[in-house]
Design a protein around this motif. Structure first.
Motif, PDB file in Angstrom:
ATOM      1  N   LEU A  90       0.831  -1.200   0.000  1.00  0.00           N
ATOM      2  CA  LEU A  90       0.000   0.000   0.000  1.00  0.00           C
ATOM      3  C   LEU A  90       0.865   1.248   0.000  1.00  0.00           C
ATOM      4  O   LEU A  90       1.862   1.333   0.717  1.00  0.00           O
ATOM      5  N   LYS A  91       0.485   2.216  -0.802  1.00  0.00           N
ATOM      6  CA  LYS A  91       1.190   3.492  -0.872  1.00  0.00           C
ATOM      7  C   LYS A  91       0.167   4.604  -0.621  1.00  0.00           C
ATOM      8  O   LYS A  91      -0.503   5.069  -1.539  1.00  0.00           O
ATOM      9  N   SER A  92       0.046   4.992   0.645  1.00  0.00           N
ATOM     10  CA  SER A  92      -0.918   6.045   0.974  1.00  0.00           C
ATOM     11  C   SER A  92      -0.305   7.408   0.670  1.00  0.00           C
ATOM     12  O   SER A  92       0.917   7.562   0.603  1.00  0.00           O
ATOM     13  N   GLU A  93      -1.186   8.380   0.500  1.00  0.00           N
ATOM     14  CA  GLU A  93      -0.714   9.706   0.106  1.00  0.00           C
ATOM     15  C   GLU A  93      -1.739  10.767   0.502  1.00  0.00           C
ATOM     16  O   GLU A  93      -2.941  10.509   0.497  1.00  0.00           O
ATOM     17  N   LEU A  94      -1.241  11.957   0.843  1.00  0.00           N
ATOM     18  CA  LEU A  94      -2.097  13.131   1.025  1.00  0.00           C
ATOM     19  C   LEU A  94      -2.129  13.868  -0.300  1.00  0.00           C
ATOM     20  O   LEU A  94      -1.082  14.203  -0.858  1.00  0.00           O
ATOM     21  N   ILE A  95      -3.329  14.123  -0.784  1.00  0.00           N
ATOM     22  CA  ILE A  95      -3.490  14.763  -2.092  1.00  0.00           C
ATOM     23  C   ILE A  95      -4.253  16.062  -1.919  1.00  0.00           C
ATOM     24  O   ILE A  95      -5.278  16.111  -1.246  1.00  0.00           O
ATOM     25  N   HIS A  96      -3.764  17.114  -2.562  1.00  0.00           N
ATOM     26  CA  HIS A  96      -4.450  18.407  -2.569  1.00  0.00           C
ATOM     27  C   HIS A  96      -5.285  18.472  -3.845  1.00  0.00           C
ATOM     28  O   HIS A  96      -4.745  18.445  -4.947  1.00  0.00           O
ATOM     29  N   VAL A  97      -6.600  18.540  -3.661  1.00  0.00           N
ATOM     30  CA  VAL A  97      -7.534  18.591  -4.788  1.00  0.00           C
ATOM     31  C   VAL A  97      -7.998  20.039  -4.954  1.00  0.00           C
ATOM     32  O   VAL A  97      -8.721  20.552  -4.090  1.00  0.00           O
ATOM     33  N   PRO A  98      -7.593  20.715  -6.037  1.00  0.00           N
ATOM     34  CA  PRO A  98      -8.054  22.090  -6.241  1.00  0.00           C
ATOM     35  C   PRO A  98      -9.531  22.108  -6.614  1.00  0.00           C
ATOM     36  O   PRO A  98      -9.996  21.261  -7.379  1.00  0.00           O
ATOM     37  N   LEU A  99     -10.279  23.046  -6.038  1.00  0.00           N
ATOM     38  CA  LEU A  99     -11.706  23.159  -6.329  1.00  0.00           C
ATOM     39  C   LEU A  99     -11.942  24.248  -7.368  1.00  0.00           C
ATOM     40  O   LEU A  99     -11.250  25.265  -7.382  1.00  0.00           O
ATOM     41  N   ASP A 100     -12.932  24.039  -8.206  1.00  0.00           N
ATOM     42  CA  ASP A 100     -13.295  25.015  -9.228  1.00  0.00           C
ATOM     43  C   ASP A 100     -14.393  25.956  -8.746  1.00  0.00           C
ATOM     44  O   ASP A 100     -14.968  26.687  -9.540  1.00  0.00           O
ATOM     45  N   THR A 101     -14.709  25.906  -7.467  1.00  0.00           N
ATOM     46  CA  THR A 101     -15.738  26.774  -6.901  1.00  0.00           C
ATOM     47  C   THR A 101     -15.348  27.146  -5.484  1.00  0.00           C
ATOM     48  O   THR A 101     -14.592  26.431  -4.838  1.00  0.00           O
ATOM     49  N   ASN A 102     -15.865  28.265  -5.024  1.00  0.00           N
ATOM     50  CA  ASN A 102     -15.643  28.637  -3.617  1.00  0.00           C
ATOM     51  C   ASN A 102     -16.954  28.552  -2.837  1.00  0.00           C
ATOM     52  O   ASN A 102     -17.061  29.113  -1.764  1.00  0.00           O
ATOM     53  N   GLU A 103     -17.925  27.829  -3.376  1.00  0.00           N
ATOM     54  CA  GLU A 103     -19.211  27.618  -2.710  1.00  0.00           C
ATOM     55  C   GLU A 103     -19.022  26.621  -1.565  1.00  0.00           C
ATOM     56  O   GLU A 103     -18.649  25.462  -1.791  1.00  0.00           O
ATOM     57  N   LEU A 116     -16.926   9.325   2.648  1.00  0.00           N
ATOM     58  CA  LEU A 116     -17.809   8.160   2.683  1.00  0.00           C
ATOM     59  C   LEU A 116     -17.369   7.053   1.731  1.00  0.00           C
ATOM     60  O   LEU A 116     -17.825   5.919   1.847  1.00  0.00           O
ATOM     61  N   THR A 117     -16.487   7.374   0.796  1.00  0.00           N
ATOM     62  CA  THR A 117     -15.987   6.376  -0.133  1.00  0.00           C
ATOM     63  C   THR A 117     -14.820   5.641   0.518  1.00  0.00           C
ATOM     64  O   THR A 117     -13.839   6.268   0.900  1.00  0.00           O
ATOM     65  N   PRO A 118     -14.912   4.325   0.686  1.00  0.00           N
ATOM     66  CA  PRO A 118     -13.837   3.580   1.338  1.00  0.00           C
ATOM     67  C   PRO A 118     -12.486   3.801   0.654  1.00  0.00           C
ATOM     68  O   PRO A 118     -12.392   3.847  -0.573  1.00  0.00           O
ATOM     69  N   GLY A 119     -11.448   3.972   1.479  1.00  0.00           N
ATOM     70  CA  GLY A 119     -10.098   4.168   0.968  1.00  0.00           C
ATOM     71  C   GLY A 119      -9.682   5.618   0.886  1.00  0.00           C
ATOM     72  O   GLY A 119      -8.523   5.916   0.603  1.00  0.00           O
ATOM     73  N   THR A 120     -10.618   6.536   1.131  1.00  0.00           N
ATOM     74  CA  THR A 120     -10.298   7.965   1.097  1.00  0.00           C
ATOM     75  C   THR A 120     -10.939   8.659   2.292  1.00  0.00           C
ATOM     76  O   THR A 120     -12.011   8.278   2.736  1.00  0.00           O
ATOM     77  N   VAL A 121     -10.241   9.683   2.784  1.00  0.00           N
ATOM     78  CA  VAL A 121     -10.758  10.494   3.884  1.00  0.00           C
ATOM     79  C   VAL A 121     -10.400  11.943   3.603  1.00  0.00           C
ATOM     80  O   VAL A 121      -9.247  12.258   3.308  1.00  0.00           O
ATOM     81  N   THR A 122     -11.377  12.829   3.696  1.00  0.00           N
ATOM     82  CA  THR A 122     -11.105  14.249   3.552  1.00  0.00           C
ATOM     83  C   THR A 122     -10.534  14.763   4.865  1.00  0.00           C
ATOM     84  O   THR A 122     -11.164  14.643   5.912  1.00  0.00           O
ATOM     85  N   ILE A 123      -9.350  15.330   4.803  1.00  0.00           N
ATOM     86  CA  ILE A 123      -8.698  15.891   5.978  1.00  0.00           C
ATOM     87  C   ILE A 123      -9.159  17.333   6.178  1.00  0.00           C
ATOM     88  O   ILE A 123      -9.392  17.782   7.291  1.00  0.00           O
ATOM     89  N   LEU A 132      -9.458  20.721  -1.359  1.00  0.00           N
ATOM     90  CA  LEU A 132      -9.671  19.625  -0.420  1.00  0.00           C
ATOM     91  C   LEU A 132      -8.307  18.988  -0.183  1.00  0.00           C
ATOM     92  O   LEU A 132      -7.504  18.889  -1.101  1.00  0.00           O
ATOM     93  N   ILE A 133      -8.076  18.575   1.030  1.00  0.00           N
ATOM     94  CA  ILE A 133      -6.904  17.745   1.306  1.00  0.00           C
ATOM     95  C   ILE A 133      -7.453  16.365   1.628  1.00  0.00           C
ATOM     96  O   ILE A 133      -8.260  16.198   2.542  1.00  0.00           O
ATOM     97  N   VAL A 134      -7.033  15.376   0.841  1.00  0.00           N
ATOM     98  CA  VAL A 134      -7.590  14.035   0.912  1.00  0.00           C
ATOM     99  C   VAL A 134      -6.485  13.035   1.206  1.00  0.00           C
ATOM    100  O   VAL A 134      -5.422  13.067   0.568  1.00  0.00           O
ATOM    101  N   HIS A 135      -6.725  12.148   2.166  1.00  0.00           N
ATOM    102  CA  HIS A 135      -5.814  11.025   2.415  1.00  0.00           C
ATOM    103  C   HIS A 135      -6.349   9.843   1.634  1.00  0.00           C
ATOM    104  O   HIS A 135      -7.521   9.464   1.761  1.00  0.00           O
ATOM    105  N   VAL A 136      -5.473   9.254   0.820  1.00  0.00           N
ATOM    106  CA  VAL A 136      -5.834   8.100   0.004  1.00  0.00           C
ATOM    107  C   VAL A 136      -5.069   6.886   0.533  1.00  0.00           C
ATOM    108  O   VAL A 136      -3.850   6.959   0.718  1.00  0.00           O
ATOM    109  N   LEU A 137      -5.775   5.803   0.791  1.00  0.00           N
ATOM    110  CA  LEU A 137      -5.156   4.590   1.327  1.00  0.00           C
ATOM    111  C   LEU A 137      -4.084   4.048   0.385  1.00  0.00           C
ATOM    112  O   LEU A 137      -3.005   3.671   0.808  1.00  0.00           O
ATOM    113  N   HIS A 138      -4.380   4.011  -0.913  1.00  0.00           N
ATOM    114  CA  HIS A 138      -3.406   3.490  -1.883  1.00  0.00           C
ATOM    115  C   HIS A 138      -3.602   4.195  -3.218  1.00  0.00           C
ATOM    116  O   HIS A 138      -4.712   4.258  -3.738  1.00  0.00           O
ATOM    117  N   THR A 139      -2.502   4.700  -3.749  1.00  0.00           N
ATOM    118  CA  THR A 139      -2.532   5.268  -5.096  1.00  0.00           C
ATOM    119  C   THR A 139      -1.145   5.208  -5.710  1.00  0.00           C
ATOM    120  O   THR A 139      -0.141   5.311  -5.007  1.00  0.00           O
TER     121      THR A 139
END
Length: 163
Positions: A90-103, A116-123, A132-139
């Motif tokens: 497993l190679k977990s990683e913190l990923i920064h997801v840029p948003l296209d909205t500020n809503e 709510l999707t298994p394998g990912t958690v929004t930090i 969004l900063i997202v922790h991914v179990l494996h990528t």
């Protein structure tokens, strides 16, 4: 006067969500879910600004829900396989997801869907910083994860709420 605080579509959606989460249609769950479905909009209504939440495309919301349910099922199987058979690789990683909205609504809903999707958690879900900063179990491909979140969830959410 009762119409001022009663939000039947929201209450019905909350009741359905309650029953789905509990996987039960017992009398007790129906009563408890019904009470919560009627009281939550009243109790939390003061936190919502008037007129800010508008469902612009309800059919797209249903489609997004179906896609999301499918993704949860697939992710459950993937995570089970990874944990049972590939846990050393497993190679977990913190990923920064840029948003296209500020809503804020879109940012929070997107963060909740990712969590709510298994394998990912929004930090962190930050509408102001538009990320969004997202922790991914494996990528092995963080760009593919970002692209998947944006295409499958963010874009439909923006259309659904007219952002």
């Amino acid at each position: 006067m009762a119409r001022k605080w009663l939000n039947l579509p929201l209450s019905a959606a909350l009741l359905m969500a309650w029953l789905l989460v509990n996987s039960s249609m017992s009398a007790g769950q129906l009563v408890l879910g019904g009470i919560l479905a009627l009281l939550l909009p009243v109790c939390l209504g003061r936190f919502r600004q008037a007129g800010t939440i508008r469902l612009r495309k309800p059919l797209l919301a249903i489609r997004l829900w179906l896609v999301f349910m499918w993704d949860i099922g697939v992710a459950n199987l993937q995570v089970a396989r990874q944990v049972l058979f590939e846990s050393r690789r497993l190679k977990s990683e913190l990923i920064h997801v840029p948003l296209d909205t500020n809503e804020p609504l879109v940012a929070v809903m997107l963060g909740a869907m990712v969590t709510l999707t298994p394998g990912t958690v929004t930090i962190e879900a930050d509408a102001e910083a538009r990320r969004l900063i997202v922790h991914v179990l494996h990528t092995t491909d963080s760009l593919a994860v970002i692209q998947g979140i944006k295409q499958r969830y963010e874009q439909p959410l923006k259309e659904i709420f007219g952002c």
